[in-house]
Scaffold this active site. Sequence first.
Site, PDB file in Angstrom:
ATOM      1  N   TYR A  93       0.844  -1.193   0.000  1.00  0.00           N
ATOM      2  CA  TYR A  93       0.000   0.000   0.000  1.00  0.00           C
ATOM      3  C   TYR A  93       0.880   1.244   0.000  1.00  0.00           C
ATOM      4  CZ  TYR A  93      -2.563   3.885   2.124  1.00  0.00           C
ATOM      5  OH  TYR A  93      -3.094   5.124   2.386  1.00  0.00           O
ATOM      6  N   ALA A 159       8.630  -0.932   3.390  1.00  0.00           N
ATOM      7  CA  ALA A 159       8.570  -1.927   2.314  1.00  0.00           C
ATOM      8  C   ALA A 159       9.524  -1.528   1.190  1.00  0.00           C
ATOM      9  CB  ALA A 159       7.148  -2.024   1.771  1.00  0.00           C
ATOM     10  N   CYS A 190       2.824  -7.564   1.362  1.00  0.00           N
ATOM     11  CA  CYS A 190       3.990  -8.281   0.825  1.00  0.00           C
ATOM     12  C   CYS A 190       3.752  -9.785   0.744  1.00  0.00           C
ATOM     13  CB  CYS A 190       5.243  -7.978   1.646  1.00  0.00           C
ATOM     14  SG  CYS A 190       5.614  -6.210   1.744  1.00  0.00           S
TER      15      CYS A 190
END
Length: 230
Positions: A93, A159, A190
């Site tokens: 996201y 991320a 993920c």
Amino acid sequence: MQQIKLLDLGIKNYKETWDYQETLFQSTIQLKIENRKNNTNDKTPNYFIFVEHPHVYTLGKSGDINNLLLTETQLTEKGIAFYKSNRGGDITYHGPGQIIGYPILDLDNFFGDIHKYLRFLEEVIIRTLAEYHIKGERSEGETGVWLDVGTPFARKICAMGVRTSRWVTMHGFALNVTTNLGYFDHIIPCGIRGKAVTSMEVELNRKIPFKEIKAKILKHFKELFEVEFN
């Protein structure tokens, strides 16, 4: 020292930013091809893009669409965009409150090692978090930066997913600063079940100016990659 052009795009649509990245990425690759073809040695440029995206889910090229837990209708109702990306990794996201960094580097100017590149990106974030007394860590087999690895409280704070071709990179990292973590409830982040996400705001129980954090990211990037920004 290698020179890197710093570009801060502010808040920009994911697809527009992706297209912009692709333009810089492909032009660098084309220059490398021309150099080889013509036996020339024209200097390839390096870029570092800072950006913040409106709400969007992106799925990496090896990702599983089943890790998106919303229907197309629900995405529309919630005002969340969705794109299948050409980066590595699974689903993630992006949204307000994240600092996103997209380095577009010719690794031939640095080192020909993608794994080292990813570890350096992680290290930039780990060192940045350490300045706020947050202990960022690597989790074996799981790219990105985590907290409390190896415990039931393991959670991801940053991320990462990249694409490379001819040793040129694009895409990069997304550090949760004041991110609304509720948006992660609609995906399996993920593709990893049973692990949470967090943000700097949650960990510190306070807000930090983006400008301050960006300056620290650039400082550590400069030290690790031995570059100058212009």
